[in-house]
Design an enzyme around this catalytic site. Structure first.
Site, PDB file in Angstrom:
ATOM      1  N   THR A  92       0.771  -1.265  -0.029  1.00 12.08           N
ATOM      2  CA  THR A  92       0.021   0.094   0.085  1.00 12.08           C
ATOM      3  C   THR A  92       0.587   1.267  -0.239  1.00 12.08           C
ATOM      4  OG1 THR A  92      -1.662  -1.598   0.994  1.00 12.08           O
ATOM      5  CG2 THR A  92      -1.775   1.373   1.271  1.00 12.08           C
ATOM      6  N   GLU A  93       1.613   1.102   0.614  1.00 16.47           N
ATOM      7  CA  GLU A  93       2.836   2.287   1.263  1.00 16.47           C
ATOM      8  C   GLU A  93       3.558   2.796  -0.455  1.00 16.47           C
ATOM      9  OE1 GLU A  93       3.093   4.726   3.329  1.00 16.47           O
ATOM     10  OE2 GLU A  93       2.259   3.595   5.026  1.00 16.47           O
TER      11      GLU A  93
END
Length: 233
Positions: free
Chosen positions: A123-124
């Site tokens: 996600t990052e």
């Protein structure tokens, strides 16, 4: 990683750039080194003392001007790697990645489930070790310079350092919120100050007040859950 300092500076939509492919990487690296060497132990201790006083008085973060050190409030929790029984164990087997050994090592070292770590990295940064956000968060787990320095990460673009530091920081948030994962993830993304201001004590209460957090953080928690399901076997 954290949008708290970005919001304080009036930044809008975060964007990624690849510093490894530009001349900016040399400047970024030298700046990080200078920043780390310029922080004395006395200054660091003073900042932590100030943070502790603010916490006792009901404040949750330092003033926005203390950008280099404001993200280090988590240091009050201590710097030991501890496994937390209240954290969900995740799955014993997960979909392998290019950083499997580093992730598994950090998972065991800090007691954070491997599938959660993979979901955060996905996600990052989408597993891009060279990515940088417009707020200055760097690497696989999007570490801000102040946080990276406090964690002893000298090169946030080094996957080994970044994953170890990022998982350790995530473990601090899990400890801070007694294993409440959504609260820890919200703190990882938006900063613990925003979470503390909600006055919630568990994930259920957090979800009831989720609309009071930035839209990015609201979406972040859902993205982590979806990604985690994809890495579970």
């Amino acid at each position: 990683m954290s949008i708290e300092s970005a919001a304080a500076n009036g930044l809008g939509q975060l964007k990624w750039v690849n510093l490894r492919s530009s001349s900016a990487i040399g400047q970024s690296g030298s700046n990080s080194t200078a920043e780390a060497s310029g922080s004395t132990k006395a200054e660091f201790a003073a900042m932590l003392s100030q943070a502790a006083r603010q916490s006792a008085e009901g404040g949750s973060t330092l003033e926005a001007g203390a950008t280099a050190m404001s993200s280090l409030i988590w240091q009050q929790l201590g710097a030991t790697g501890i496994g937390y029984s209240s954290i969900s164990s995740g799955t014993e087997e997960t979909v392998p990645t290019d950083y499997e050994e580093l992730i598994q090592t950090a998972s065991v070292k800090y007691g954070v489930p491997a599938d959660l770590i993979k979901a955060v990295i996905d996600t990052e940064s989408s597993f891009n070790p060279n990515v940088v956000s417009s707020a200055g968060a760097k690497g696989l787990m999007q570490l801000m310079d102040g946080t990276a320095n406090g964690l002893g990460v000298s090169d946030p673009f080094d996957p080994a350092q970044n994953i170890d530091g990022g998982v350790r920081y995530l473990s601090y948030q899990l400890k801070r919120y007694d294993g409440e994962e959504k609260m820890a993830l919200a703190a990882y993304n938006a900063g613990p100050g925003r979470v503390n201001k909600l006055g919630v004590s568990n994930d259920e209460e957090l979800m009831d007040k989720l609309g009071q957090l930035p839209k990015e953080t609201q979406a972040y928690i859902a993205k982590i859950e979806r990604a985690r399901a994809e890495y579970a076997l």
